[in-house]
Design an enzyme around this catalytic site. Sequence first.
Site, PDB file in Angstrom:
ATOM      1  CB  CYS A 106      -2.912   0.185   6.026  1.00 19.02           C
ATOM      2  SG  CYS A 106      -4.140   0.238   4.728  1.00 19.02           S
ATOM      3  CB  CYS A 108      -1.075  -0.120   1.309  1.00 13.87           C
ATOM      4  SG  CYS A 108      -1.287   1.460   1.920  1.00 13.87           S
ATOM      5  CD  GLU A 109       0.150   5.194  -4.230  1.00 16.98           C
ATOM      6  OE1 GLU A 109       0.730   4.597  -4.967  1.00 16.98           O
ATOM      7  OE2 GLU A 109      -0.725   6.195  -4.411  1.00 16.98           O
ATOM      8  CG  HIS A 110      -2.299   5.546   1.061  1.00 17.84           C
ATOM      9  ND1 HIS A 110      -3.646   5.072   0.761  1.00 17.84           N
ATOM     10  CD2 HIS A 110      -2.055   6.791   0.126  1.00 17.84           C
ATOM     11  CE1 HIS A 110      -4.105   5.617  -0.375  1.00 17.84           C
ATOM     12  NE2 HIS A 110      -3.280   6.333  -0.786  1.00 17.84           N
ATOM     13  CG  HIS A 111      -0.728   3.246   5.858  1.00 17.38           C
ATOM     14  ND1 HIS A 111      -1.787   3.376   5.328  1.00 17.38           N
ATOM     15  CD2 HIS A 111      -0.822   4.242   6.969  1.00 17.38           C
ATOM     16  CE1 HIS A 111      -2.583   4.274   5.700  1.00 17.38           C
ATOM     17  NE2 HIS A 111      -2.055   4.752   6.740  1.00 17.38           N
ATOM     18  CG  HIS A 119      -6.042  -2.751   1.765  1.00 23.79           C
ATOM     19  ND1 HIS A 119      -5.351  -1.832   0.899  1.00 23.79           N
ATOM     20  CD2 HIS A 119      -6.848  -3.399   0.924  1.00 23.79           C
ATOM     21  CE1 HIS A 119      -5.654  -2.000  -0.452  1.00 23.79           C
ATOM     22  NE2 HIS A 119      -6.638  -2.885  -0.412  1.00 23.79           N
ATOM     23  CD  GLN A 136      -8.182  -3.942  -3.763  1.00 19.12           C
ATOM     24  OE1 GLN A 136      -7.985  -3.827  -2.691  1.00 19.12           O
ATOM     25  NE2 GLN A 136      -9.117  -4.529  -4.239  1.00 19.12           N
TER      26      GLN A 136
HETATM   27  N1  LIG Z   1      -8.846   3.930  -2.039  1.00 12.06           N
HETATM   28  C1  LIG Z   1      -7.897   3.144  -1.315  1.00 12.06           C
HETATM   29  N2  LIG Z   1      -7.452   3.771  -0.244  1.00 12.06           N
HETATM   30  C2  LIG Z   1      -6.600   2.909   0.392  1.00 12.06           C
HETATM   31  C3  LIG Z   1      -5.924   2.020  -0.107  1.00 12.06           C
HETATM   32  N3  LIG Z   1      -4.969   1.721   0.573  1.00 12.06           N
HETATM   33  C4  LIG Z   1      -5.208   2.246   1.945  1.00 12.06           C
HETATM   34  N4  LIG Z   1      -6.064   3.139   1.760  1.00 12.06           N
HETATM   35  C5  LIG Z   1      -6.508   4.377   2.463  1.00 12.06           C
HETATM   36  O1  LIG Z   1      -5.721   5.417   2.360  1.00 12.06           O
HETATM   37  C6  LIG Z   1      -6.197   6.326   3.502  1.00 12.06           C
HETATM   38  C7  LIG Z   1      -5.229   7.110   3.808  1.00 12.06           C
HETATM   39  O2  LIG Z   1      -5.751   7.841   4.735  1.00 12.06           O
HETATM   40  P1  LIG Z   1      -5.235   9.156   5.630  1.00 12.06           P
HETATM   41  O3  LIG Z   1      -6.011   9.757   6.513  1.00 12.06           O
HETATM   42  O4  LIG Z   1      -4.200  10.035   4.582  1.00 12.06           O
HETATM   43  O5  LIG Z   1      -4.175   8.222   6.532  1.00 12.06           O
HETATM   44  P2  LIG Z   1      -4.330   7.675   7.896  1.00 12.06           P
HETATM   45  O6  LIG Z   1      -4.398   8.900   8.918  1.00 12.06           O
HETATM   46  O7  LIG Z   1      -3.165   6.766   8.106  1.00 12.06           O
HETATM   47  O8  LIG Z   1      -5.764   6.966   7.900  1.00 12.06           O
HETATM   48  P3  LIG Z   1      -6.146   5.752   8.798  1.00 12.06           P
HETATM   49  O9  LIG Z   1      -5.813   4.485   7.822  1.00 12.06           O
HETATM   50  O10 LIG Z   1      -7.756   6.062   8.652  1.00 12.06           O
HETATM   51  O11 LIG Z   1      -5.541   5.918  10.042  1.00 12.06           O
HETATM   52  C8  LIG Z   1      -6.937   5.290   4.434  1.00 12.06           C
HETATM   53  O12 LIG Z   1      -8.220   5.577   4.536  1.00 12.06           O
HETATM   54  C9  LIG Z   1      -6.668   4.063   3.815  1.00 12.06           C
HETATM   55  O13 LIG Z   1      -7.611   2.866   4.418  1.00 12.06           O
HETATM   56  C10 LIG Z   1      -6.106   1.354  -1.465  1.00 12.06           C
HETATM   57  O14 LIG Z   1      -5.806   0.558  -2.043  1.00 12.06           O
HETATM   58  N5  LIG Z   1      -7.373   2.210  -2.146  1.00 12.06           N
HETATM   59 ZN   LIG Z   2      -2.499   1.776   3.719  1.00  9.18          ZN
END
Ligand SMILES: Nc1nc2c(ncn2[C@@H]2O[C@H](COP(=O)(O)OP(=O)(O)OP(=O)(O)O)[C@@H](O)[C@H]2O)c(=O)[nH]1
Ligand SMILES: [Zn+2]
Length: 198
Positions: A159, A86-89, A157, A129
Amino acid sequence: MSEEPVLHGPPVDQARIEKAVREILIAVGEDPDRDGLLDTPARVARAYAEQFAGLRQEPEDVLTTVFDADHDEMVLVKDIEVYSTCEHHLVPFHGVAHVGYTPNARGQITGLSKLARLVDMYARRPQVQERMTSQIADALMNTLKPRGVIVVIEAEHLCMTMRGVRKPGARTVTSAVRGDFRESPSTRAEAMSLILGR
Ligand SMILES: Nc1nc2c(ncn2[C@@H]2O[C@H](COP(=O)(O)OP(=O)(O)OP(=O)(O)O)[C@@H](O)[C@H]2O)c(=O)[nH]1
Ligand SMILES: [Zn+2]
């Protein structure tokens, strides 16, 4: 075939990853010089080189085999296991991908393993995804020129399970349909029933 994948561009900068991982260990309050962690930065660098190898590959490197066959009806490979990051975490998401296509009028098909290799290639990049699902569909449309493509990915996920909202078991389902799967509800319905009929 178990050939090494073709990789383009400069190699992963492992020394830089090692330096960064050492910094992270210090930042979280660890001692990177204790026995158990001594080799960790180098291990992470090697792991990342593998996990992100898809950044240096293109679909043409993977979809190398195209046959002319006398088959112009749906081909579907189900339950391709997929591990991505996952590119966010930068934590994993994993699940299964289902990839189907309808060959063009010439009956051009590709090797079944190539569909799984294409999934792997896009999975080995920092991903969301939805984008991964569309990229697989578009790559197949562009290289194989089929009448249509359907890609469905179901994934969990980490995360969302090991941290954050903590909802183990929640699965995300994404789909991308192109060509006849988009235009014809009956073709799409046939594919979906094959995908869902386990
Ligand atoms: N649409 C989508 N969202 C993703 C995917 N992988 C992770 N996420 C979401 O990316 C979002 C990032 O949200 P942020 O609010 O910026 O980060 P955060 O504070 O770590 O969010 P939380 O996960 O809710 O604690 C989260 O809602 C994750 O669930 C993906 O493949 N697709
Ligand atoms: Zn994530």
